[in-house]
Design a protein around this motif. Sequence first.
Motif, short mmCIF file in Angstrom:
data_model
loop_
_atom_site.label_atom_id
_atom_site.label_comp_id
_atom_site.label_asym_id
_atom_site.label_seq_id
_atom_site.Cartn_x
_atom_site.Cartn_y
_atom_site.Cartn_z
N GLY A 1 3.10 8.92 16.21
CA GLY A 1 4.26 9.21 17.06
C GLY A 1 5.46 9.70 16.27
O GLY A 1 6.39 10.29 16.84
N LEU A 2 5.46 9.46 14.95
CA LEU A 2 6.57 9.91 14.11
C LEU A 2 6.42 11.36 13.67
O LEU A 2 7.34 11.92 13.08
N VAL A 3 5.27 11.95 13.94
CA VAL A 3 4.94 13.26 13.38
C VAL A 3 5.20 14.35 14.40
O VAL A 3 4.80 14.26 15.56
N LYS A 4 5.87 15.41 13.96
CA LYS A 4 6.05 16.58 14.79
C LYS A 4 4.85 17.50 14.63
O LYS A 4 4.27 17.61 13.56
N GLY A 5 4.49 18.20 15.70
CA GLY A 5 3.39 19.14 15.63
C GLY A 5 2.04 18.44 15.74
O GLY A 5 1.93 17.23 15.95
N SER A 6 0.98 19.21 15.55
CA SER A 6 -0.37 18.71 15.77
C SER A 6 -0.98 18.04 14.54
O SER A 6 -1.89 17.23 14.65
N TYR A 7 -0.46 18.38 13.33
CA TYR A 7 -1.07 17.84 12.13
C TYR A 7 -0.51 16.47 11.80
O TYR A 7 0.70 16.27 11.69
N VAL A 8 -1.39 15.49 11.64
CA VAL A 8 -1.01 14.12 11.31
C VAL A 8 -1.56 13.78 9.94
O VAL A 8 -2.74 13.99 9.66
N SER A 9 -0.71 13.25 9.07
CA SER A 9 -1.15 12.86 7.73
C SER A 9 -2.21 11.77 7.82
O SER A 9 -2.12 10.86 8.64
N ALA A 10 -3.20 11.86 6.92
CA ALA A 10 -4.25 10.84 6.87
C ALA A 10 -3.84 9.65 6.03
O ALA A 10 -4.60 8.71 5.85
N SER A 11 -2.61 9.69 5.48
CA SER A 11 -2.20 8.65 4.53
C SER A 11 -0.98 7.87 5.01
O SER A 11 -0.01 7.72 4.29
N MET A 12 -1.04 7.38 6.24
CA MET A 12 0.01 6.52 6.77
C MET A 12 -0.58 5.17 7.16
O MET A 12 -1.72 5.11 7.63
N ALA A 13 0.18 4.10 6.93
CA ALA A 13 -0.27 2.76 7.29
C ALA A 13 0.88 2.01 7.94
O ALA A 13 2.05 2.32 7.73
N GLU A 14 0.53 1.01 8.72
CA GLU A 14 1.52 0.27 9.49
C GLU A 14 2.56 -0.40 8.59
O GLU A 14 2.28 -0.82 7.46
N VAL A 15 3.77 -0.49 9.11
CA VAL A 15 4.85 -1.21 8.43
C VAL A 15 5.51 -2.13 9.45
O VAL A 15 5.46 -1.89 10.66
N ARG A 16 6.14 -3.17 8.94
CA ARG A 16 6.83 -4.11 9.82
C ARG A 16 8.29 -3.66 10.03
O ARG A 16 8.81 -2.85 9.27
N ARG A 17 8.91 -4.22 11.04
CA ARG A 17 10.32 -4.00 11.28
C ARG A 17 11.14 -4.33 10.03
O ARG A 17 12.10 -3.64 9.70
N GLN A 18 10.75 -5.38 9.30
CA GLN A 18 11.51 -5.81 8.13
C GLN A 18 11.52 -4.75 7.03
O GLN A 18 12.55 -4.52 6.40
N GLU A 19 10.39 -4.08 6.80
CA GLU A 19 10.36 -3.04 5.77
C GLU A 19 11.12 -1.79 6.23
O GLU A 19 11.71 -1.08 5.40
N ILE A 20 11.10 -1.52 7.53
CA ILE A 20 11.87 -0.38 8.05
C ILE A 20 13.36 -0.59 7.79
O ILE A 20 14.06 0.29 7.29
N TYR A 21 13.85 -1.78 8.13
CA TYR A 21 15.26 -2.09 7.88
C TYR A 21 15.57 -2.00 6.39
O TYR A 21 16.61 -1.46 5.98
N ASP B 1 0.84 -1.19 0.00
CA ASP B 1 0.00 0.00 0.00
C ASP B 1 0.89 1.25 0.00
O ASP B 1 1.89 1.30 0.72
N GLY B 2 0.51 2.23 -0.80
CA GLY B 2 1.28 3.48 -0.85
C GLY B 2 1.36 4.17 0.50
O GLY B 2 2.31 4.92 0.76
N GLU B 3 0.38 3.94 1.36
CA GLU B 3 0.42 4.58 2.68
C GLU B 3 1.53 3.98 3.55
O GLU B 3 2.04 4.64 4.46
N GLN B 4 1.93 2.74 3.28
CA GLN B 4 3.08 2.18 3.97
C GLN B 4 4.36 2.90 3.53
O GLN B 4 5.25 3.14 4.35
N THR B 5 4.43 3.24 2.25
CA THR B 5 5.59 3.98 1.75
C THR B 5 5.67 5.36 2.41
O THR B 5 6.75 5.84 2.74
N THR B 6 4.51 5.99 2.61
CA THR B 6 4.49 7.28 3.33
C THR B 6 5.07 7.11 4.72
O THR B 6 5.88 7.93 5.18
N THR B 7 4.67 6.06 5.40
CA THR B 7 5.18 5.82 6.75
C THR B 7 6.69 5.61 6.72
O THR B 7 7.41 6.15 7.58
#
Length: 576
Positions: free
Chosen positions: A546-566, A502-508
Motif C-alpha cells: 500500500g506504500l508503493v506507487k505504481g504497479s511494481y512492488v519491491s520484493a524486499s519489504m517486511a512488516e514494521v511496528r508502529r514503534q519503529e515507524i515513530y 531485518d534489512g527488509e524492515q529498514t526498506t519498509t
Amino acid sequence: MNTDTGLRAQLERIHRKGYPAYKDLKGSYQFPGYILHIDHVQGDPFAAPSKLSVEVSQKAAGFPNELFDRPHKRIALQDHLTRLFGNAMSESTFQAKGSGKSGLMSVSRCGQEVLERTALEMNEKRILVRFEVGFPANGRSINAVELEKILFQFVPACVKKSLCYENIDQKKVRKVVDLAEDQYAIRQELSKRGLIAFVANGSILPRVSGVSDKPMKDAVVFRSPKSMEIELKLPHAGLIRGMAIPKGITLIVGGGYHGKSTLLKALELGVYNHIAGDGREYVITDGTAMKIRAEDGRAISHINISPFINHLPNGKDTVDFSTEDASGSTSQAANVVEAIDSGAKTLLIDEDTSATNFMVRDALMQSVIVKEKEPITPFIDQARALYEEQGVSVVLVAGSSGAYFYIADQVIQMDTYQALDITEEVKKVCTECPDTCSRECAASSEEQNGKEPVLWQQDHRVLRIGRVEKKHDQIRTKQFGKDSFSIGKDTVDLKYVEQIVDGEQTTTLSMVLKYVIERLEKNGDQEIRRLMEEAVTVLEHKGLSGLVKGSYVSASMAEVRRQEIYACINRYRGFR
C-alpha cells in the motif's frame, strides 16, 4: 496475455543480441499452472538482478483455506513457503552461466523471526512470490539459452516443490500453523492476565554468537522460579509452564556473564514470533515493548524532555527541545518520551547501554551536587509515576546500583543462566537498610506529591518539510544494510533502534518516510501523530504494498511496528 510458447520464441529471437534487447521480455506469460511476470529487467549483467514474480491460483496451489484464514496463520504460512521457495531456488542459483550476476536466483532470506513480507503474499485467490534473477550474458551479449534453462526448468521446479500443497510436507505445514496459533494464544493471555511477558520452561535463550541468531548448542535451558511460574493451556501444545512477568517495574540483576542481558534480549525480540527450533518459540512479550538506550549524536526535534531534564545552564527550552547532536542523557530522555508517544506500554532498559547520569544519582552525589545545580531528574525518580500515571511498565537490567531495588515490584536474579525470584529478600534488605540508597527515592516521591501529572504526549508537534533532493522529480532512497538508509541527501541512522531485526524492515521504513514526505509536500504542514497514524493505517489495511506507487512492488519489504515507524520519523533530520 502472452504464453510460455511466445516467451520461448522471443528468447530465440534476441539470442546473442546486445543486452538491452532483454527489455523486450517485460510482461506476463501463462505457464502450465501459473503466470510468470517479468516486472523489471536489469540494464546490464553487472547491475542489480531482474525482478520477477510467479502467480499461482489457489485452485492450482490447493492450500486449504483453514491454514490461512486468520492473519497470524497466514503470515506463518507465507513465511514457511518463502523458506521452501528459497531452499528450492538455492539449488539452482548460478547453475546458468555467464558474466556478472548471470544465473543468480534469489528470494528473501528469512531469519529466526516470522515476519510478513512482500516476497510472498497469499489470499483466498492466489499466491504471489517475488524473486530476482540475473539474466545471463556472455560479455554484454544476451545468452538466451541459459535464461531459457532458468525460466523453463529451474523456476517451474521451484514452483512445483514449494507452492503446490500436494508436493510439500503437509504435516510440517500443519505444525507451522499450529505454532502460530499457540503463539497467538499466549499473546491473548498476556492481555487477560495483566502480564508483559511469558518465558516458557525449556526455552533456549543464548545465541551462537554476536553474528548468529541461532540457538547455542548445549546451552542452559530456562526454568522459571516457582513463585513466578504459571501454566497455560494452548490449542495445540497443550499445557506449558513458564515465567510470567507482570505489569509494573521488574528488575533483572546478577553477576557479570550470568545471563541478565541474554534474558532482556529474548524479551526484546519476543515482540515477534519465532520459528520452531529457535529456542524462543514461547518467549512472548507485549507487542508494544520498546528497547530504550542512550544514543549520543542523534537529532532531536521539538520533544518535551522536561520530565527528565530542566533548567539547563544555557537556558535552552526542554519543554520544546531540539538539537542536532544529543548527549547520552538528552537522547535517552527523548527516546523514552518518543516511545511512550508511539504507544509503547513496556520499556526495556539495560544499564550497560544507558547514560549513567540519566538513570540514577546516588545519595553521596546528591549530597555533593545539590539538586538545584543538577538539571537531570533521573529515570529512577520517574519510573513509578510513569507506571502509575501512564500504565507503562519497565524491565530494567542492573548490575551496579542498588538504588533500583527500592522502586522494583519484582526482582529476578540470573545465576548461571537460571532465574531466581529474590523479590522478598530484596524488600527485607531495603527495609533494614533504608539509608543506603533510598534517601533520594524518598525525597523524589515527596516532591512528586501534589504536583500536576507529567505531560508525556507530544500531540502539539507539527511536521514541516525542508527541501528534499530529487532526481527526475522523484525522491530517491538508498539502503545501507539493516542500520541506515538515505533519502535525498539525508541519512537516517537506525543503528540503535535495536528491535529492527531485518534489512527488509529498514526498506519498509524508508518507504514510510518517503510516503510521509510526499504527503507533506502535497498537503503542507501536518501534525506528526496524524501523519504517522495515517501511514500505520495504510500498512494495516492495504499491506506493505500500500506504500508503493505504481504497479511494481519491491520484493524486499517486511512488516514494521508502529514503534519503529515513530523512531524512524523522529530520527530524520529533514523535518522542522
